[in-house]
Write a protein that holds these residues in place. Structure first.
Motif, mmCIF file in Angstrom:
data_model
loop_
_atom_site.group_PDB
_atom_site.id
_atom_site.type_symbol
_atom_site.label_atom_id
_atom_site.label_comp_id
_atom_site.label_asym_id
_atom_site.label_seq_id
_atom_site.Cartn_x
_atom_site.Cartn_y
_atom_site.Cartn_z
ATOM 1 N N LEU A 350 0.833 -1.203 0.000
ATOM 2 C CA LEU A 350 0.000 0.000 0.000
ATOM 3 C C LEU A 350 0.871 1.258 0.000
ATOM 4 N N TYR A 351 1.942 1.211 0.757
ATOM 5 C CA TYR A 351 2.900 2.322 0.750
ATOM 6 C C TYR A 351 3.535 2.475 -0.633
ATOM 7 N N ASP A 352 3.916 1.363 -1.240
ATOM 8 C CA ASP A 352 4.549 1.427 -2.559
ATOM 9 C C ASP A 352 3.590 2.002 -3.602
ATOM 10 N N PHE A 353 2.303 1.626 -3.517
ATOM 11 C CA PHE A 353 1.306 2.225 -4.413
ATOM 12 C C PHE A 353 1.225 3.732 -4.162
ATOM 13 N N ALA A 354 1.228 4.112 -2.889
ATOM 14 C CA ALA A 354 1.142 5.531 -2.544
ATOM 15 C C ALA A 354 2.304 6.318 -3.133
ATOM 16 N N ARG A 393 -7.201 -9.878 12.782
ATOM 17 C CA ARG A 393 -7.782 -8.790 11.982
ATOM 18 C C ARG A 393 -7.265 -7.441 12.468
ATOM 19 N N VAL A 394 -7.170 -7.280 13.773
ATOM 20 C CA VAL A 394 -6.594 -6.052 14.330
ATOM 21 C C VAL A 394 -5.166 -5.876 13.831
ATOM 22 N N ASP A 395 -4.392 -6.939 13.870
ATOM 23 C CA ASP A 395 -3.001 -6.881 13.423
ATOM 24 C C ASP A 395 -2.928 -6.509 11.946
ATOM 25 N N PHE A 396 -3.791 -7.111 11.130
ATOM 26 C CA PHE A 396 -3.807 -6.854 9.688
ATOM 27 C C PHE A 396 -4.097 -5.381 9.411
ATOM 28 N N VAL A 397 -5.149 -4.859 10.008
ATOM 29 C CA VAL A 397 -5.536 -3.473 9.731
ATOM 30 C C VAL A 397 -4.526 -2.502 10.327
ATOM 31 N N ARG A 398 -4.064 -2.780 11.539
ATOM 32 C CA ARG A 398 -3.071 -1.905 12.164
ATOM 33 C C ARG A 398 -1.854 -1.728 11.260
ATOM 34 N N ARG A 399 -1.348 -2.813 10.735
ATOM 35 C CA ARG A 399 -0.140 -2.742 9.918
ATOM 36 C C ARG A 399 -0.384 -1.950 8.631
ATOM 37 N N HIS A 400 -1.543 -2.115 8.038
ATOM 38 C CA HIS A 400 -1.846 -1.338 6.835
ATOM 39 C C HIS A 400 -1.989 0.149 7.162
ATOM 40 N N LEU A 401 -2.639 0.461 8.272
ATOM 41 C CA LEU A 401 -2.791 1.864 8.652
ATOM 42 C C LEU A 401 -1.441 2.504 8.985
ATOM 43 N N GLU A 402 -0.532 1.738 9.565
ATOM 44 C CA GLU A 402 0.803 2.267 9.844
ATOM 45 C C GLU A 402 1.518 2.665 8.551
ATOM 46 N N TRP A 403 1.395 1.831 7.520
ATOM 47 C CA TRP A 403 2.033 2.162 6.248
ATOM 48 C C TRP A 403 1.334 3.344 5.576
ATOM 49 N N ILE A 404 0.009 3.462 5.750
ATOM 50 C CA ILE A 404 -0.701 4.624 5.212
ATOM 51 C C ILE A 404 -0.202 5.891 5.892
ATOM 52 N N ALA A 405 -0.075 5.845 7.224
ATOM 53 C CA ALA A 405 0.410 7.023 7.959
ATOM 54 C C ALA A 405 1.796 7.425 7.476
ATOM 55 N N ARG A 406 2.642 6.445 7.260
ATOM 56 C CA ARG A 406 3.994 6.747 6.765
ATOM 57 C C ARG A 406 3.928 7.344 5.366
ATOM 58 N N ALA A 407 3.040 6.812 4.523
ATOM 59 C CA ALA A 407 2.915 7.343 3.162
ATOM 60 C C ALA A 407 2.453 8.794 3.177
ATOM 61 N N ILE A 408 1.507 9.116 4.050
ATOM 62 C CA ILE A 408 1.032 10.499 4.148
ATOM 63 C C ILE A 408 2.161 11.409 4.601
ATOM 64 N N GLN A 409 2.940 10.966 5.556
ATOM 65 C CA GLN A 409 4.100 11.746 6.003
ATOM 66 C C GLN A 409 5.086 11.976 4.867
ATOM 67 N N ASP A 410 5.145 11.012 3.942
ATOM 68 C CA ASP A 410 6.086 11.111 2.824
ATOM 69 C C ASP A 410 5.458 11.749 1.587
ATOM 70 N N GLY A 411 4.285 12.355 1.753
ATOM 71 C CA GLY A 411 3.719 13.156 0.671
ATOM 72 C C GLY A 411 2.571 12.557 -0.094
ATOM 73 N N ALA A 412 2.065 11.399 0.311
ATOM 74 C CA ALA A 412 0.929 10.792 -0.391
ATOM 75 C C ALA A 412 -0.347 11.567 -0.115
ATOM 76 N N LYS A 413 -1.194 11.701 -1.135
ATOM 77 C CA LYS A 413 -2.472 12.409 -0.999
ATOM 78 C C LYS A 413 -3.596 11.426 -0.684
ATOM 79 N N CYS A 414 -3.399 10.659 0.391
ATOM 80 C CA CYS A 414 -4.389 9.672 0.818
ATOM 81 C C CYS A 414 -5.293 10.322 1.867
ATOM 82 N N ARG A 415 -6.617 10.317 1.604
ATOM 83 C CA ARG A 415 -7.538 11.104 2.417
ATOM 84 C C ARG A 415 -8.371 10.297 3.407
#
Length: 468
Positions: A350-354, A393-415
């Motif tokens: 998900l981060y790589d897509f971002a 399921r918590v672990d799965f979603v948590r890990r994806h959200l962590e990568w989303i947060a990192r992507a946003i910090q790195d300039g991704a326009k994920c809303r």
């Protein structure tokens, strides 16, 4: 990534993803026509897991207010569903008053509860009478879809702010026309690409109709239109050959860049079209098509992400069914698998897509429109009080959200982030085999809803924006 808390922006939204054909049920009520799932269910119910066909969905229509209140109680602020073409229009292409009433009431109920509704116009649910006239292989049906879209925009335009033309337009070409896993079980690569091409035209025509309706004042001033696709970032082995890299290029081109180029540039990737033509696969192009496709640019994009695609050079130009091969699977030795679904769990994708969108499509805003983990036989994971213990399921979603947060910090326009599916729902031929929900649907107890252990975690994240 380290297991430590991170925070998503205050304006980052959380919501639920679902679809009409997988939740509504009532497949013959209110003048609804048959779609291909109803037809397949009637033809051969044994093709569906535990003989559960399309008829009931997850009983959403009977429990609509309860379900909407449940979503709101989990801290969610939005939900995405779809209008069923076969419910809104009759066989002559006119608005079915009972179908329109169904959706007016749904949207009003969501507003009353406090949920913003995102509306998608097509979720693999081709009306059967139109499929029999050629389906997505027919320009007549492409035009019928554009007609349906304009009626939807003009019927609900003052109620809906977020519109989408298609969910996962890459899936029907694959499942119905390449792999032959969905009715009518066709295996023909050239026909699959023709379907993909015509869906692209249908999308662009719908966006054109949206812009016209908005110009005429039929839509909310701040409304937006987009497309939702499942994106599968492609990877290959270490020290790849040129042929391996070519497999990555074509996999990315057909499954990802095709749609990214369409919605940002109003065109299709010419390198992909040229490679297809070099293998004798000509798209059903007409002189006016470039002008139509140029209208396909959208306001933002939905990204469904479940798994990456690992590929390598194919061993042969065609498979055992004569289907052209541009790549074949590469089994990564380190892959972490969801054994229930047979999909790799790789949150970094998900981060790589971002980062790809940031660098190659820098003006594109997007959100995660689906992400989720389907597990078989969750009933075996209940504790003494009957609550499903789904820490995975918590672990799965948590890990994806962590990568989303990192992507946003790195300039991704994920809303934002929509989870599939917050409440267990029916999932095509798999029916209820793999459960995705934070909330259980108990088929042996009248479809009653029961929060799983993970539901409390979801509410905390959605209300605090802190991921821990």
């Amino acid at each position: 990534m380290a297991q430590e808390s991170c925070r998503l922006p205050d304006d980052f939204f959380f919501g639920a993803a679902m679809s009409g054909p997988q939740t509504e049920g009532r497949w013959r009520d209110g003048g609804k026509l048959e779609n291909l799932w109803d037809t397949w269910s009637n033809l051969n119910i044994t093709d569906f897991h535990n003989r559960v066909g399309s008829y009931a969905g997850n009983d959403f229509s009977s429990r609509r207010h309860e379900d909407l209140e449940l979503l709101k109680s989990l801290g969610l602020t939005s939900m995405r569903t779809s209008i069923q073409w076969s419910r809104l229009l009759d066989a002559d292409g006119n608005v079915n008053p009972e179908g329109a009433k169904y959706y007016h009431e749904l949207f009003a109920d969501a507003r009353e509860v406090g949920l913003e509704v995102f509306v998608n116009l097509y979720h693999f649910d081709m009306p059967t009478h139109l499929f029999r006239r050629g389906g997505w292989e027919s320009r007549e049906v492409v035009e019928a879809y554009a007609h349906y879209a304009t009626l939807a925009f003009r019927t609900f335009g003052k109620e809906i702010r977020h519109w989408f033309t298609f969910n996962e337009p890459i899936v029907e070409p694959e499942q119905r026309y390449t792999n032959g896993e969905w009715y009518p079980f066709i295996r023909n690569y050239a026909r699959a690409r023709a379907v993909q091409y015509n869906i692209s035209l249908a999308h662009a025509l719908a966006v054109r109709e949206y812009r016209a309706a908005k110009e005429e004042g039929c839509l909310l001033d701040d409304s937006r239109i987009g497309l939702i696709n499942c994106f599968t970032p492609p990877y290959t082995r270490e020290n790849p050959s040129d042929a391996d890299l070519e497999a990555v290029r074509m996999t990315d081109g057909v499954c990802n860049r095709w749609w990214l180029d369409l919605v940002t540039r109003g065109e299709l990737p010419q390198d992909v079209i040229s490679t297809l033509a070099s293998r004798g696969i000509e798209l059903p192009r007409r002189p006016e098509d470039d002008l139509i496709l140029s209208d396909g640019k959208v306001d933002w994009l939905g990204c469904n992400y479940y798994h990456p695609e690992r590929v390598q050079a194919p061993a042969a130009d065609v498979d055992e069914n004569g289907i052209p091969q541009f790549a074949q699977p590469y089994v990564w030795p380190e892959a972490e698998m969801n054994k229930s679904r047979g999909w790799e769990i790789y949150p970094q994708g998900l981060y790589d897509f971002a980062m790809k969108t940031r660098d190659e499509y820098p003006d594109l805003e997007w959100f995660v429109s689906e992400n989720g983990m389907g597990i078989e036989r969750e009933d075996l994971r209940k504790d003494e009080s009957g609550v499903i213990q789904d820490d995975y399921r918590v672990d799965f979603v948590r890990r994806h959200l962590e990568w989303i947060a990192r992507a946003i910090q790195d300039g991704a326009k994920c809303r934002g982030y929509h989870y599939w599916a917050v409440i267990d729902n029916w999932s095509w031929a798999n029916a209820f085999k793999n459960r995705y929900g934070f909330v259980e649907v108990d088929l042996e107890d009248g479809y009653n809803r029961r929060p799983k252990k993970s539901a409390a975690w979801l509410k905390k994240v959605a209300t605090t924006h802190v991921v821990d």
